[in-house]
Write a protein that holds these residues in place. Structure first.
Motif, PDB file in Angstrom:
ATOM      1  N   ARG A 193      35.240  11.307 116.438  1.00  0.00           N
ATOM      2  CA  ARG A 193      35.883   9.999 116.373  1.00  0.00           C
ATOM      3  C   ARG A 193      36.148   9.501 114.953  1.00  0.00           C
ATOM      4  NH1 ARG A 193      36.166   4.646 116.160  1.00  0.00           N
ATOM      5  NH2 ARG A 193      37.128   3.520 117.903  1.00  0.00           N
ATOM      6  N   PRO A 194      35.234   9.631 113.986  1.00  0.00           N
ATOM      7  CA  PRO A 194      35.563   9.165 112.625  1.00  0.00           C
ATOM      8  C   PRO A 194      36.800   9.848 112.042  1.00  0.00           C
ATOM      9  CG  PRO A 194      33.205   9.515 112.850  1.00  0.00           C
ATOM     10  CD  PRO A 194      33.839  10.106 114.085  1.00  0.00           C
ATOM     11  N   ARG A 195      36.947  11.145 112.286  1.00  0.00           N
ATOM     12  CA  ARG A 195      38.133  11.844 111.790  1.00  0.00           C
ATOM     13  C   ARG A 195      39.385  11.355 112.516  1.00  0.00           C
ATOM     14  NH1 ARG A 195      37.401  18.036 112.210  1.00  0.00           N
ATOM     15  NH2 ARG A 195      39.130  18.060 110.704  1.00  0.00           N
ATOM     16  N   LEU A 196      39.259  11.119 113.815  1.00  0.00           N
ATOM     17  CA  LEU A 196      40.401  10.614 114.569  1.00  0.00           C
ATOM     18  C   LEU A 196      40.866   9.270 114.025  1.00  0.00           C
ATOM     19  CD1 LEU A 196      41.100  10.807 118.305  1.00  0.00           C
ATOM     20  CD2 LEU A 196      41.011   8.536 117.292  1.00  0.00           C
ATOM     21  N   ARG A 197      39.920   8.415 113.710  1.00  0.00           N
ATOM     22  CA  ARG A 197      40.276   7.114 113.129  1.00  0.00           C
ATOM     23  C   ARG A 197      41.026   7.306 111.813  1.00  0.00           C
ATOM     24  NH1 ARG A 197      35.263   5.111 112.157  1.00  0.00           N
ATOM     25  NH2 ARG A 197      35.423   6.038 110.083  1.00  0.00           N
ATOM     26  N   ASP A 198      40.584   8.252 111.004  1.00  0.00           N
ATOM     27  CA  ASP A 198      41.259   8.516 109.730  1.00  0.00           C
ATOM     28  C   ASP A 198      42.658   9.081 109.957  1.00  0.00           C
ATOM     29  OD1 ASP A 198      38.994   7.638 108.422  1.00  0.00           O
ATOM     30  OD2 ASP A 198      38.236   9.652 107.991  1.00  0.00           O
ATOM     31  N   TRP A 199      42.813   9.978 110.923  1.00  0.00           N
ATOM     32  CA  TRP A 199      44.138  10.531 111.227  1.00  0.00           C
ATOM     33  C   TRP A 199      45.101   9.416 111.638  1.00  0.00           C
ATOM     34  CZ3 TRP A 199      41.665  14.586 114.962  1.00  0.00           C
ATOM     35  CH2 TRP A 199      41.048  15.600 114.213  1.00  0.00           C
ATOM     36  N   CYS A 200      44.619   8.505 112.465  1.00  0.00           N
ATOM     37  CA  CYS A 200      45.474   7.404 112.921  1.00  0.00           C
ATOM     38  C   CYS A 200      45.904   6.524 111.755  1.00  0.00           C
ATOM     39  CB  CYS A 200      44.741   6.562 113.967  1.00  0.00           C
ATOM     40  SG  CYS A 200      44.438   7.396 115.537  1.00  0.00           S
ATOM     41  N   ALA A 201      44.965   6.222 110.872  1.00  0.00           N
ATOM     42  CA  ALA A 201      45.287   5.388 109.720  1.00  0.00           C
ATOM     43  C   ALA A 201      46.287   6.079 108.802  1.00  0.00           C
ATOM     44  CB  ALA A 201      44.004   5.043 108.955  1.00  0.00           C
ATOM     45  N   GLU A 202      46.098   7.370 108.575  1.00  0.00           N
ATOM     46  CA  GLU A 202      47.021   8.104 107.712  1.00  0.00           C
ATOM     47  C   GLU A 202      48.407   8.176 108.335  1.00  0.00           C
ATOM     48  OE1 GLU A 202      47.630  12.464 105.565  1.00  0.00           O
ATOM     49  OE2 GLU A 202      45.848  12.107 106.792  1.00  0.00           O
ATOM     50  N   LEU A 203      48.477   8.427 109.642  1.00  0.00           N
ATOM     51  CA  LEU A 203      49.773   8.513 110.306  1.00  0.00           C
ATOM     52  C   LEU A 203      50.510   7.186 110.219  1.00  0.00           C
ATOM     53  CD1 LEU A 203      51.742  10.197 111.987  1.00  0.00           C
ATOM     54  CD2 LEU A 203      50.496   9.477 114.042  1.00  0.00           C
ATOM     55  N   ALA A 291      50.599  13.687 114.295  1.00  0.00           N
ATOM     56  CA  ALA A 291      51.074  13.251 115.609  1.00  0.00           C
ATOM     57  C   ALA A 291      50.865  14.340 116.653  1.00  0.00           C
ATOM     58  CB  ALA A 291      52.549  12.856 115.531  1.00  0.00           C
ATOM     59  N   TRP A 292      51.026  15.602 116.255  1.00  0.00           N
ATOM     60  CA  TRP A 292      50.805  16.718 117.182  1.00  0.00           C
ATOM     61  C   TRP A 292      49.404  16.639 117.774  1.00  0.00           C
ATOM     62  CZ3 TRP A 292      53.864  20.972 118.647  1.00  0.00           C
ATOM     63  CH2 TRP A 292      53.185  21.993 119.325  1.00  0.00           C
ATOM     64  N   ARG A 293      48.427  16.449 116.906  1.00  0.00           N
ATOM     65  CA  ARG A 293      47.047  16.407 117.373  1.00  0.00           C
ATOM     66  C   ARG A 293      46.793  15.165 118.230  1.00  0.00           C
ATOM     67  NH1 ARG A 293      42.147  18.907 114.970  1.00  0.00           N
ATOM     68  NH2 ARG A 293      43.301  19.408 113.088  1.00  0.00           N
ATOM     69  N   LEU A 294      47.274  14.011 117.779  1.00  0.00           N
ATOM     70  CA  LEU A 294      46.994  12.749 118.473  1.00  0.00           C
ATOM     71  C   LEU A 294      47.780  12.605 119.768  1.00  0.00           C
ATOM     72  CD1 LEU A 294      46.966  10.472 115.306  1.00  0.00           C
ATOM     73  CD2 LEU A 294      44.975  11.115 116.700  1.00  0.00           C
ATOM     74  N   SER A 295      48.880  13.329 119.907  1.00  0.00           N
ATOM     75  CA  SER A 295      49.715  13.191 121.101  1.00  0.00           C
ATOM     76  C   SER A 295      48.979  13.564 122.377  1.00  0.00           C
ATOM     77  CB  SER A 295      50.971  14.065 120.967  1.00  0.00           C
ATOM     78  OG  SER A 295      50.642  15.450 120.979  1.00  0.00           O
ATOM     79  N   VAL A 296      47.920  14.369 122.264  1.00  0.00           N
ATOM     80  CA  VAL A 296      47.211  14.782 123.481  1.00  0.00           C
ATOM     81  C   VAL A 296      46.529  13.603 124.157  1.00  0.00           C
ATOM     82  CG1 VAL A 296      46.911  17.104 122.575  1.00  0.00           C
ATOM     83  CG2 VAL A 296      45.069  15.432 122.288  1.00  0.00           C
ATOM     84  N   GLU A 329      41.940  19.286 123.369  1.00  0.00           N
ATOM     85  CA  GLU A 329      42.951  19.800 122.447  1.00  0.00           C
ATOM     86  C   GLU A 329      42.924  19.059 121.115  1.00  0.00           C
ATOM     87  OE1 GLU A 329      46.936  20.690 123.873  1.00  0.00           O
ATOM     88  OE2 GLU A 329      46.186  20.516 125.925  1.00  0.00           O
ATOM     89  N   LEU A 330      42.257  17.913 121.052  1.00  0.00           N
ATOM     90  CA  LEU A 330      42.081  17.230 119.772  1.00  0.00           C
ATOM     91  C   LEU A 330      41.360  18.113 118.759  1.00  0.00           C
ATOM     92  CD1 LEU A 330      41.027  13.704 121.046  1.00  0.00           C
ATOM     93  CD2 LEU A 330      42.940  14.124 119.492  1.00  0.00           C
TER      94      LEU A 330
END
Length: 344
Positions: A193-203, A291-296, A329-330
């Motif tokens: 989850r911490p990495r996911l939060r960072d991916w969202c912020a960067e996107l 976006a590819w990763r988060l789209s799942v 798939e994340l």
């Protein structure tokens, strides 16, 4: 159209799924609505219906006298916005979509014309190369750009919010609500989850504006009625999201046909309409990776959009497993190129 009209039923793998079609009063009302919708266009049904029942939709092919068949679709509450969205898209981007013959937004019903040759059928009949997929992705991206100014109107129709800022909350809801996740997999996702939060912020920081994401754009979800022209349909899984989330399903389906080497080529074709906003190719490609990763998450959410009577049946258990598979798939790396140091 009377309730005693003949029909055949296809339940696919979901023999135990319960849909409104089984209710006589609902079926009578739906058939009468279809007849009225046809009559408003000077049409009438001519022949037995072919009804496809799934946990997430009722779909009926209705033969029509003197012209191609039309299609009746009923959505569950979670995707009940589809009819209204389809009608709105026909006003905003008519070149890219079907114009419905009738819509009942309150009941989640729509009546749609024939769209011509399904792209999947064209692929089976003809030798079609990756350039056709490049063309459909360019056209789809052009449509997304045209819809950027309508994102709030789209959300007001009931289309779910899956913007990057919302995705960490969606992730928490999906993980907590999925009974099919094994304990070890649940732990792996929670640690992510911490990495996911960072991916969202960067996107979000990369600045590409949100738009409409079909969320399931494959060769069975668009028509190819003539060379160079594509018509997109079946918006029941759609979200308001980062537009690049749409690329995942399409590119993977093409890679199944042509091999993984086609991925980067399709990505670059999709990005062409986005290159005039001052962002570098590297920034756009980085946005695609994120976006590819988060789209799942959008795919995982879509597996839960069932008719209310369906949860608890054997069929719905398999849908929970599909949703769990999407969540896992994340953990996969995007397929396009190695990441530079410091990136996931």
């Amino acid at each position: 159209m009377r309730d005693d009209v003949a029909w055949t039923v296809d339940r696919g793998r979901y023999e135990d799924a319960v849909t409104p079609w089984e209710q006589e009063s609902w079926r009578t009302a739906a058939l009468a609505w279809v007849a009225d919708g046809l009559a408003a266009h000077g049409l009438r049904a001519a022949g037995p219906l072919e009804v496809r029942l799934r946990p997430w939709s009722v779909l009926a092919r209705v033969p029509v006298a003197g012209r191609p068949a039309v299609w009746f679709k009923a959505n569950p509450p979670a995707s009940g916005f589809e009819g209204a969205l389809t009608a709105a898209l026909a006003r905003w981007v008519p070149r890219h979509v079907l114009a419905p013959l009738a819509v009942d937004a309150d009941r989640g019903w729509s009546l749609l014309p024939d769209g011509g040759a399904l792209f999947r059928d064209v692929l089976e009949r003809q030798a079609v190369g990756p350039e056709a997929w490049e063309g459909l992705l360019r056209q789809y991206a052009e449509m997304q750009r045209a819809l950027v100014s309508h994102t709030q109107e789209i959300e007001d129709l009931g289309v779910p919010d899956a913007r990057p800022a919302r995705l960490p909350v969606m992730f928490d809801e999906l993980v907590a609500g999925n009974s099919a996740l094994r304990p070890a997999d649940r732990s792996r996702l929670e640690r992510l989850r911490p990495r996911l939060r960072d991916w969202c912020a960067e996107l979000a920081a990369l600045g590409v504006p949100d738009s409409l994401d079909h969320a399931d754009l494959h060769d069975g979800q668009l028509f190819h009625p003539e060379p160079g022209r594509y018509t997109f349909f079946d918006w029941g899984d759609a979200t308001v999201s980062h537009p690049f989330c749409s690329l995942h399903v399409t590119a993977r389906r093409a890679a199944e046909r042509y091999g993984p080497g086609v991925m980067a080529r399709l990505r670059d074709a999709y990005l062409e309409p986005w290159t005039d906003d001052g962002r570098t190719a590297a920034e756009l490609r980085r946005a695609v990776d994120l976006a590819w990763r988060l789209s799942v998450l959008g795919r995982a959410r879509a597996w839960g959009g069932l008719f209310p009577a369906t949860p608890g049946t054997p069929g719905s258990a398999s849908l929970s497993e599909h949703s769990a598979g999407s969540l896992l798939e994340l953990l996969d790396e995007p397929p396009f190129s190695p990441h530079p140091a410091g990136h996931p």
